[in-house]
Design a protein around this motif. Sequence first.
Motif, PDB file in Angstrom:
ATOM      1  N   MET A  78       0.868  -1.243   0.078  1.00 35.95           N
ATOM      2  CA  MET A  78       0.041  -0.058  -0.088  1.00 35.95           C
ATOM      3  C   MET A  78       0.843   1.225   0.055  1.00 35.95           C
ATOM      4  O   MET A  78       1.658   1.409   0.717  1.00 35.95           O
ATOM      5  N   GLY A  79       0.663   2.080  -0.906  1.00 38.65           N
ATOM      6  CA  GLY A  79       1.595   3.339  -1.362  1.00 38.65           C
ATOM      7  C   GLY A  79       0.639   4.472  -0.715  1.00 38.65           C
ATOM      8  O   GLY A  79      -0.307   4.533  -0.550  1.00 38.65           O
ATOM      9  N   LEU A  80       1.785   5.608  -0.625  1.00 40.64           N
ATOM     10  CA  LEU A  80       1.304   6.858  -0.344  1.00 40.64           C
ATOM     11  C   LEU A  80       0.463   7.433  -1.421  1.00 40.64           C
ATOM     12  O   LEU A  80       0.811   6.950  -2.639  1.00 40.64           O
ATOM     13  N   LEU A  81      -0.851   8.072  -1.088  1.00 41.54           N
ATOM     14  CA  LEU A  81      -1.394   8.914  -2.213  1.00 41.54           C
ATOM     15  C   LEU A  81      -0.762  10.202  -2.292  1.00 41.54           C
ATOM     16  O   LEU A  81      -0.463  10.919  -1.450  1.00 41.54           O
ATOM     17  N   LYS A  82      -0.670  10.743  -3.678  1.00 36.53           N
ATOM     18  CA  LYS A  82      -0.542  12.094  -3.951  1.00 36.53           C
ATOM     19  C   LYS A  82      -1.505  12.988  -3.583  1.00 36.53           C
ATOM     20  O   LYS A  82      -2.880  12.728  -3.376  1.00 36.53           O
ATOM     21  N   GLU A  83      -1.158  14.345  -3.441  1.00 37.18           N
ATOM     22  CA  GLU A  83      -1.924  15.197  -2.835  1.00 37.18           C
ATOM     23  C   GLU A  83      -3.293  15.417  -4.016  1.00 37.18           C
ATOM     24  O   GLU A  83      -4.369  15.641  -3.484  1.00 37.18           O
ATOM     25  N   ASP A  84      -3.033  15.390  -5.136  1.00 35.07           N
ATOM     26  CA  ASP A  84      -4.415  15.495  -6.171  1.00 35.07           C
ATOM     27  C   ASP A  84      -5.255  14.241  -6.069  1.00 35.07           C
ATOM     28  O   ASP A  84      -6.363  14.378  -6.199  1.00 35.07           O
ATOM     29  N   GLU A  85      -4.681  13.008  -5.332  1.00 39.53           N
ATOM     30  CA  GLU A  85      -5.355  11.797  -5.385  1.00 39.53           C
ATOM     31  C   GLU A  85      -6.252  11.838  -4.024  1.00 39.53           C
ATOM     32  O   GLU A  85      -7.421  11.615  -4.110  1.00 39.53           O
ATOM     33  N   ILE A  86      -5.645  12.570  -3.016  1.00 36.31           N
ATOM     34  CA  ILE A  86      -6.339  12.813  -1.900  1.00 36.31           C
ATOM     35  C   ILE A  86      -7.463  13.801  -2.107  1.00 36.31           C
ATOM     36  O   ILE A  86      -8.499  13.605  -1.584  1.00 36.31           O
ATOM     37  N   ALA A  87      -7.204  14.845  -2.556  1.00 37.74           N
ATOM     38  CA  ALA A  87      -8.143  15.902  -2.920  1.00 37.74           C
ATOM     39  C   ALA A  87      -9.428  15.271  -3.659  1.00 37.74           C
ATOM     40  O   ALA A  87     -10.507  15.537  -3.365  1.00 37.74           O
ATOM     41  N   SER A  88      -8.893  14.513  -4.810  1.00 34.11           N
ATOM     42  CA  SER A  88     -10.131  13.834  -5.448  1.00 34.11           C
ATOM     43  C   SER A  88     -10.917  12.842  -4.778  1.00 34.11           C
ATOM     44  O   SER A  88     -12.203  12.853  -4.889  1.00 34.11           O
ATOM     45  N   ARG A  89     -10.049  12.088  -3.848  1.00 40.23           N
ATOM     46  CA  ARG A  89     -10.843  11.066  -3.202  1.00 40.23           C
ATOM     47  C   ARG A  89     -11.830  11.325  -2.151  1.00 40.23           C
ATOM     48  O   ARG A  89     -12.944  11.037  -1.639  1.00 40.23           O
ATOM     49  N   THR A  90     -11.309  12.449  -1.596  1.00 39.63           N
ATOM     50  CA  THR A  90     -11.937  12.946  -0.142  1.00 39.63           C
ATOM     51  C   THR A  90     -13.111  13.858  -0.664  1.00 39.63           C
ATOM     52  O   THR A  90     -14.149  13.763  -0.081  1.00 39.63           O
ATOM     53  N   ARG A  91     -12.797  14.422  -1.827  1.00 44.26           N
ATOM     54  CA  ARG A  91     -14.205  15.398  -2.474  1.00 44.26           C
ATOM     55  C   ARG A  91     -15.250  14.282  -2.545  1.00 44.26           C
ATOM     56  O   ARG A  91     -16.429  14.940  -2.320  1.00 44.26           O
ATOM     57  N   MET A  92     -15.258  13.105  -2.970  1.00 36.99           N
ATOM     58  CA  MET A  92     -16.464  12.197  -3.254  1.00 36.99           C
ATOM     59  C   MET A  92     -16.788  11.516  -1.806  1.00 36.99           C
ATOM     60  O   MET A  92     -17.974  11.013  -1.788  1.00 36.99           O
ATOM     61  N   ILE A  93     -16.104  11.686  -0.763  1.00 31.61           N
ATOM     62  CA  ILE A  93     -16.435  11.298   0.483  1.00 31.61           C
ATOM     63  C   ILE A  93     -17.272  11.988   1.147  1.00 31.61           C
ATOM     64  O   ILE A  93     -18.173  12.005   2.007  1.00 31.61           O
ATOM     65  N   GLY A  94     -16.701  13.228   1.570  1.00 30.76           N
ATOM     66  CA  GLY A  94     -17.147  14.410   2.475  1.00 30.76           C
ATOM     67  C   GLY A  94     -16.359  15.448   2.849  1.00 30.76           C
ATOM     68  O   GLY A  94     -15.321  15.471   2.205  1.00 30.76           O
ATOM     69  N   PRO A  95     -16.745  16.387   3.808  1.00 31.86           N
ATOM     70  CA  PRO A  95     -15.750  17.622   3.830  1.00 31.86           C
ATOM     71  C   PRO A  95     -14.749  17.349   4.849  1.00 31.86           C
ATOM     72  O   PRO A  95     -14.499  17.665   6.148  1.00 31.86           O
ATOM     73  N   TRP A  96     -13.796  16.437   4.695  1.00 30.43           N
ATOM     74  CA  TRP A  96     -12.464  16.359   5.064  1.00 30.43           C
ATOM     75  C   TRP A  96     -11.555  17.378   4.579  1.00 30.43           C
ATOM     76  O   TRP A  96     -11.377  17.574   3.371  1.00 30.43           O
ATOM     77  N   ASP A  97     -10.705  17.801   5.590  1.00 29.89           N
ATOM     78  CA  ASP A  97      -9.613  18.725   5.387  1.00 29.89           C
ATOM     79  C   ASP A  97      -8.319  17.828   5.362  1.00 29.89           C
ATOM     80  O   ASP A  97      -8.080  17.263   6.206  1.00 29.89           O
TER      81      ASP A  97
END
Length: 122
Positions: free
Chosen positions: A1-20
Amino acid sequence: MGLLKEDEIASRTRMIGPWDYDPEEKMLVRETTFKDFKEAIGFINKLAEVAEKINHHPDMTVCEYNRVIVATTTHDKGGITDNDIRIAQEFESILETYDSVSYTHLRAHETVLDLVCRLLLE
């Protein structure tokens, strides 16, 4: 399991909810307010059960008797991984079972119209 890049983090959290995402601490953070202390602790206990099952343990704090703050990162990887995204998803799934949560962010898969209707009914 690797680290997610910042753009991946932004994209995936946008689909989940209001995470910062805190890029300095390399963690996802979410805060919500419940109607009382008992409800806040009940929520934390439910999230703790899920965390145990997937063996990924976020930091969970109760502030001001009813406000819950959850922060998650994968310490041994030094940032955000799929496990942190899973904790965020589980947080939102559990949160959907509560009626008295106060925040005005869109929930996962909620439209603006759904949000307005929910706020009018509260």
